[in-house]
Structures are given as C-alpha cells and as structure tokens.
Design a protein around this motif. Structure first.
Motif, PDB file in Angstrom:
ATOM      1  N   ILE A  25       0.877  -1.106   0.015  1.00  0.00           N
ATOM      2  CA  ILE A  25      -0.154  -0.142   0.018  1.00  0.00           C
ATOM      3  C   ILE A  25       0.799   1.289  -0.091  1.00  0.00           C
ATOM      4  O   ILE A  25       0.731   2.233  -0.855  1.00  0.00           O
ATOM      5  N   ALA A  26       1.806   1.180   0.923  1.00  0.00           N
ATOM      6  CA  ALA A  26       2.915   2.445   0.763  1.00  0.00           C
ATOM      7  C   ALA A  26       3.457   2.681  -0.476  1.00  0.00           C
ATOM      8  O   ALA A  26       3.473   3.829  -0.914  1.00  0.00           O
ATOM      9  N   GLU A  27       3.903   1.527  -1.020  1.00  0.00           N
ATOM     10  CA  GLU A  27       4.476   1.760  -2.395  1.00  0.00           C
ATOM     11  C   GLU A  27       3.678   2.246  -3.436  1.00  0.00           C
ATOM     12  O   GLU A  27       3.885   3.033  -4.333  1.00  0.00           O
ATOM     13  N   VAL A 162      11.708  -6.843   0.802  1.00  0.00           N
ATOM     14  CA  VAL A 162      12.326  -6.973   2.204  1.00  0.00           C
ATOM     15  C   VAL A 162      12.914  -5.514   2.304  1.00  0.00           C
ATOM     16  O   VAL A 162      13.598  -4.666   1.331  1.00  0.00           O
ATOM     17  N   ASP A 163      12.859  -4.730   3.493  1.00  0.00           N
ATOM     18  CA  ASP A 163      13.374  -3.454   3.917  1.00  0.00           C
ATOM     19  C   ASP A 163      14.974  -3.791   4.214  1.00  0.00           C
ATOM     20  O   ASP A 163      15.363  -4.122   5.338  1.00  0.00           O
ATOM     21  N   THR A 164      15.754  -3.439   3.054  1.00  0.00           N
ATOM     22  CA  THR A 164      17.076  -3.845   3.360  1.00  0.00           C
ATOM     23  C   THR A 164      17.785  -2.669   4.269  1.00  0.00           C
ATOM     24  O   THR A 164      19.056  -2.843   4.433  1.00  0.00           O
ATOM     25  N   ILE A 265      12.194 -15.207   6.172  1.00  0.00           N
ATOM     26  CA  ILE A 265      13.390 -15.715   5.354  1.00  0.00           C
ATOM     27  C   ILE A 265      14.340 -14.554   4.731  1.00  0.00           C
ATOM     28  O   ILE A 265      15.489 -14.330   5.027  1.00  0.00           O
ATOM     29  N   LEU A 266      13.549 -13.774   4.132  1.00  0.00           N
ATOM     30  CA  LEU A 266      14.192 -12.430   3.268  1.00  0.00           C
ATOM     31  C   LEU A 266      14.951 -11.412   4.625  1.00  0.00           C
ATOM     32  O   LEU A 266      15.827 -10.994   4.316  1.00  0.00           O
ATOM     33  N   GLU A 267      13.938 -11.372   5.492  1.00  0.00           N
ATOM     34  CA  GLU A 267      14.453 -10.424   6.618  1.00  0.00           C
ATOM     35  C   GLU A 267      15.775 -10.721   7.221  1.00  0.00           C
ATOM     36  O   GLU A 267      16.686  -9.977   7.834  1.00  0.00           O
ATOM     37  N   ALA A 268      15.831 -12.271   7.440  1.00  0.00           N
ATOM     38  CA  ALA A 268      17.268 -13.011   8.137  1.00  0.00           C
ATOM     39  C   ALA A 268      18.151 -12.706   7.327  1.00  0.00           C
ATOM     40  O   ALA A 268      19.285 -12.415   7.508  1.00  0.00           O
ATOM     41  N   MET A 269      17.888 -13.019   6.080  1.00  0.00           N
ATOM     42  CA  MET A 269      19.171 -12.935   4.979  1.00  0.00           C
ATOM     43  C   MET A 269      19.392 -11.261   4.836  1.00  0.00           C
ATOM     44  O   MET A 269      20.962 -11.044   4.465  1.00  0.00           O
ATOM     45  N   ALA A 270      18.704 -10.626   4.850  1.00  0.00           N
ATOM     46  CA  ALA A 270      19.157  -9.361   4.611  1.00  0.00           C
ATOM     47  C   ALA A 270      20.194  -8.501   5.778  1.00  0.00           C
ATOM     48  O   ALA A 270      20.875  -7.765   5.567  1.00  0.00           O
ATOM     49  N   THR A 271      19.947  -9.342   6.914  1.00  0.00           N
ATOM     50  CA  THR A 271      20.972  -9.032   7.776  1.00  0.00           C
ATOM     51  C   THR A 271      22.080  -9.952   7.927  1.00  0.00           C
ATOM     52  O   THR A 271      23.066  -9.864   8.694  1.00  0.00           O
ATOM     53  N   GLY A 272      22.214 -10.860   6.807  1.00  0.00           N
ATOM     54  CA  GLY A 272      23.407 -11.645   6.572  1.00  0.00           C
ATOM     55  C   GLY A 272      23.280 -13.196   7.226  1.00  0.00           C
ATOM     56  O   GLY A 272      24.251 -13.754   7.409  1.00  0.00           O
ATOM     57  N   THR A 273      22.214 -13.449   7.889  1.00  0.00           N
ATOM     58  CA  THR A 273      22.041 -14.411   8.397  1.00  0.00           C
ATOM     59  C   THR A 273      21.635 -15.804   7.663  1.00  0.00           C
ATOM     60  O   THR A 273      20.427 -15.427   7.051  1.00  0.00           O
ATOM     61  N   PRO A 274      22.134 -16.650   7.570  1.00  0.00           N
ATOM     62  CA  PRO A 274      21.596 -17.828   6.505  1.00  0.00           C
ATOM     63  C   PRO A 274      20.439 -18.561   7.174  1.00  0.00           C
ATOM     64  O   PRO A 274      20.152 -18.379   8.327  1.00  0.00           O
ATOM     65  N   VAL A 275      19.600 -19.213   6.228  1.00  0.00           N
ATOM     66  CA  VAL A 275      18.386 -19.696   6.474  1.00  0.00           C
ATOM     67  C   VAL A 275      18.542 -21.096   6.499  1.00  0.00           C
ATOM     68  O   VAL A 275      18.815 -21.843   5.338  1.00  0.00           O
ATOM     69  N   ALA A 276      18.028 -21.776   7.538  1.00  0.00           N
ATOM     70  CA  ALA A 276      17.777 -23.258   7.145  1.00  0.00           C
ATOM     71  C   ALA A 276      16.144 -23.748   7.232  1.00  0.00           C
ATOM     72  O   ALA A 276      15.378 -23.198   8.107  1.00  0.00           O
ATOM     73  N   ALA A 277      15.816 -24.449   6.380  1.00  0.00           N
ATOM     74  CA  ALA A 277      14.498 -24.838   6.024  1.00  0.00           C
ATOM     75  C   ALA A 277      14.096 -26.266   5.785  1.00  0.00           C
ATOM     76  O   ALA A 277      15.170 -26.763   4.900  1.00  0.00           O
ATOM     77  N   ARG A 320      18.218  -8.384  -3.623  1.00  0.00           N
ATOM     78  CA  ARG A 320      17.589  -8.471  -5.016  1.00  0.00           C
ATOM     79  C   ARG A 320      16.082  -8.528  -4.903  1.00  0.00           C
ATOM     80  O   ARG A 320      15.441  -8.361  -5.894  1.00  0.00           O
ATOM     81  N   PHE A 321      15.607  -8.418  -3.664  1.00  0.00           N
ATOM     82  CA  PHE A 321      14.181  -8.354  -3.471  1.00  0.00           C
ATOM     83  C   PHE A 321      13.932  -6.862  -3.033  1.00  0.00           C
ATOM     84  O   PHE A 321      14.368  -6.253  -2.106  1.00  0.00           O
ATOM     85  N   SER A 322      12.882  -6.165  -3.732  1.00  0.00           N
ATOM     86  CA  SER A 322      12.578  -4.740  -3.091  1.00  0.00           C
ATOM     87  C   SER A 322      11.083  -4.891  -3.383  1.00  0.00           C
ATOM     88  O   SER A 322      10.225  -5.617  -3.909  1.00  0.00           O
ATOM     89  N   TRP A 323      10.330  -3.674  -2.236  1.00  0.00           N
ATOM     90  CA  TRP A 323       9.002  -3.826  -2.115  1.00  0.00           C
ATOM     91  C   TRP A 323       8.459  -2.844  -3.350  1.00  0.00           C
ATOM     92  O   TRP A 323       7.272  -3.087  -3.556  1.00  0.00           O
ATOM     93  N   ARG A 324       9.165  -2.002  -4.025  1.00  0.00           N
ATOM     94  CA  ARG A 324       8.764  -1.375  -5.102  1.00  0.00           C
ATOM     95  C   ARG A 324       8.427  -2.362  -6.283  1.00  0.00           C
ATOM     96  O   ARG A 324       7.348  -2.409  -7.056  1.00  0.00           O
ATOM     97  N   ALA A 325       9.194  -3.385  -6.761  1.00  0.00           N
ATOM     98  CA  ALA A 325       8.937  -4.338  -7.772  1.00  0.00           C
ATOM     99  C   ALA A 325       7.611  -5.091  -7.067  1.00  0.00           C
ATOM    100  O   ALA A 325       6.828  -5.525  -8.234  1.00  0.00           O
ATOM    101  N   CYS A 326       7.832  -5.405  -5.986  1.00  0.00           N
ATOM    102  CA  CYS A 326       6.399  -6.100  -5.250  1.00  0.00           C
ATOM    103  C   CYS A 326       5.223  -5.257  -5.662  1.00  0.00           C
ATOM    104  O   CYS A 326       4.190  -5.844  -6.122  1.00  0.00           O
TER     105      CYS A 326
END
Length: 360
Positions: A25-27, A162-164, A265-277, A320-326
């Motif tokens: 909505i904001a975008e 994600v908000d990088t 998942i993206l929020e974790a990655m944006a801080t540099g933390t890898p994800v196990a799933a 690589r993920f942006s809210w504007r593209a979303c």
C-alpha cells in the motif's frame, strides 16, 4: 488508480501478510495510486476461536457497500478469505464488479491443524472463494503449480520484498542485553507467530549445539516454554530490535510447512543470517542456488550446513528483493474497469441506491 484493498489481516496483527499489505500500500501510494483499505479495525469484531489475537468483523457487509459506493474504485483486491473478504466478494459478484484475490496462507492446512476438518474441505472452500476472481495472486511458482493441480484458475505471480535499510548486517548485537551474555553459541533463531501451524516444535526438538531462541508470541507459547525450558522465548519484538535479533543469530531456522512464502526468510538474509528450512513452499523457491541458506528434509543437517555460509553472500542475495517491484507487480495484476464502462457503472449504482433509499 483508485484501488480498494479488503483484508481480514491488519494491524495490530504482526505477520507476513500484514507486512506485505502495508508495504505494498505504501509503495502504491508513492507511485500515485489512491488506496482505500477495508479492514477489521473499522468494524465491530469478535475474537477468532483458538486465536483471540485475530479479530473477525461479522455483519460488516452494508458498511462495506457504502464504502465502495463512496470511493468508486477502479480496481478491487480481496486479500483474505475471512468475513471481510467474503462480504466484499459477495458485493463484487452481485454488482458484476471485477476483482482480484491473493493466496497468502495455506488455509486448508491451517484449519486442519486446528480443527477436525479434512484438508479437502478447505480446498473446496478456497476454490469456491477464488473462482470469480479475475486473477489469483501467489508469491511463488511452486505454490502456483500446486494450486493449479487442485484446479485453481487465473493464477499469477506476486513477488515479495524486504526492507534492506532496516534489516542490515551493521546492526549491534542484542542478546547480551536480553539476558544472554552467558548463552552458548551458535544462536539458532526462529521468528514468527508461536502457533501449531508454524511447526516450531520441530525446531525445538532438534539436537543442536548452542542456544535456541524463539522471538514472537501466540497461543502455543506457554505450552512450548514448559516443554522446552532450555530454549529462550523472548516474546514479540519490533522494528530495529527485531532486526537486531535477526542480525545477532548465527542461523535462522524456518520449520514451517504451511507458509506460502515466509517474509522472515528475506529479513534474516538481509541481516546476513543464513536460513535453514524444509523444502516447503517459500524456501524451495527462495533458497536453492542462492548460497544464502540450505533446505533439506533433515532440518538438523540444513542447520549445521548453514554455519559454513558466507554472511556477505547471504546479504547480497537479499538485496535482489524490493518492495517497489512487489507493488508494481501487484498493480499489473489488477483488473480495473475499462475507462468507458467505469463512469456508467458507478452512475447506475448511484441511481439504484437513490431508488432504494426512496423506497425505504
């Protein structure tokens, strides 16, 4: 455009659906679109059975009609399948007003986990709900393929972002401030609603070195805290504090099988933390080939493998993920009225409303 977005999921709920909608909505507003949001906070509500934090707006249909008449939208999007979504759907079908929908949660599996209702019944309801939609938006190709295998039509992609700036690797550690100065590393983190459908117990059962941390709240928290006293339950965290929780973890563990994407998942990655799933919807579309996480049917194996990943590479992938593209993809998916028909439609509807008021 003037766009109506109808949703049963809204603030103060804290989850991926609400974050997706508020950021979209904001975008959209930044792009020049006028948004009218129909949400539970505008109506009288009752608590959802088994999950009182979620409020259900019952008997809101007439107010929704008035909002639609007053706003005269050029496009309508129904984001959820709850009472507000049902009422808005009924109005759009009655008025022959085009609308789109989206599939944010594996609703049949979610309901089946809480009530003795077969998954097939849930899918029958979802097919009925989304059938008149001009376009059903989904977050991942895997979910699109699964829904199409169940007979869903007009399924279109709607990516996530994600908000990088908020979630970034430069944040200060936090767990020492929260009583964790002596907690052994590595830190294994899960963030989200603490509820049965999130499968958090699968994470807590893992035989892992270090400390397991759960950030979030929900109906299953008390039982899990009692069953797993060695795990650290920190409750809900927000904003920069939440981002620091992601940053200070060594691995983010995502055990859910019912999410359709998993913004965390993206929020974790944006801080540099890898994800196990697990190889579930969301992770299976985001993680393979990224060098930002590991998926495996053996979640413990995935967790241990994540310790060897480079945090700078993890962060680069999230960028690589942006809210504007979303938001741009969301707008492209809408089904607005053709310009020539739009004015005639609302003029006819106003005349019909005046006739009904005179008769009353």
């Amino acid at each position: 455009m003037r766009i109506v977005l109808a949703t049963d999921a809204w603030e103060p709920q804290v989850n991926g659906v609400v974050r997706t909608l508020t950021r979209t909505i904001a975008e959209c507003q930044a792009m020049g679109h006028e948004m009218e949001v129909i949400h539970p906070g505008q109506f009288k509500t009752i608590p959802c059975p088994t999950y009182p934090e979620i409020r259900l707006a019952l008997g809101a249909e007439e107010e929704i009609r008035e909002r639609l008449r007053a706003f005269e939208p050029e496009a309508v999007h129904i984001a959820t399948e709850g009472p507000i979504g049902i009422a808005t759907r009924r109005i759009c079908v009655e008025w022959k007003l085009p609308f789109t929908t989206s599939y944010h949660t594996k609703f049949p599996e979610y309901v089946s986990a809480r009530f003795p209702i077969p998954v097939q019944v849930g899918y029958a309801y979802m097919k009925w709900f989304h059938k008149p939609s001009g376009r059903l938006m989904v977050a991942t190709p895997t979910l699109r393929d699964e829904l199409e295998s169940h007979g869903f039509k007009n399924v279109s992609p709607w990516t996530r972002g994600v908000d990088t700036e908020l979630f970034n690797p430069a944040l200060e550690p936090i767990y020492a401030e929260l009583g964790g100065a002596d907690w052994p590393r590595p830190f294994w983190l899960n963030v989200g609603r603490v509820a049965v459908e999130k499968n958090i117990e699968a994470f807590l059962k893992l035989d892992l070195p270090g400390t397991k941390i759960v950030v979030g709240d929900g109906p299953a928290r008390a039982d899990l805290e009692a069953a797993y006293p060695d795990a650290k339950f920190l409750g809900a965290r927000f904003g920069e504090e939440l981002a620091r929780c992601f940053r200070d973890a060594d691995v983010f563990v995502f055990p859910s099988w019912t999410d359709t994407f998993g913004l965390v998942i993206l929020e974790a990655m944006a801080t540099g933390t890898p994800v196990a799933a697990y190889p579930a919807h969301g992770p299976i579309d985001i993680i393979p080939g990224s060098n930002a996480g590991v998926i495996d049917d053996d979640l413990q194996k995935a967790c241990m493998a994540c310790l060897d990943l480079d945090r700078a590479t993890v962060r680069a992938y999230a960028e690589r993920f942006s809210w504007r593209a979303c938001a741009e993809e969301f707008v492209q998916n809408l089904k607005p009225y053709p310009e020539a028909e739009k004015t005639r439609f609302w003029r006819r509807l106003r005349r019909l409303a005046r006739t009904r008021r005179r008769a009353a």
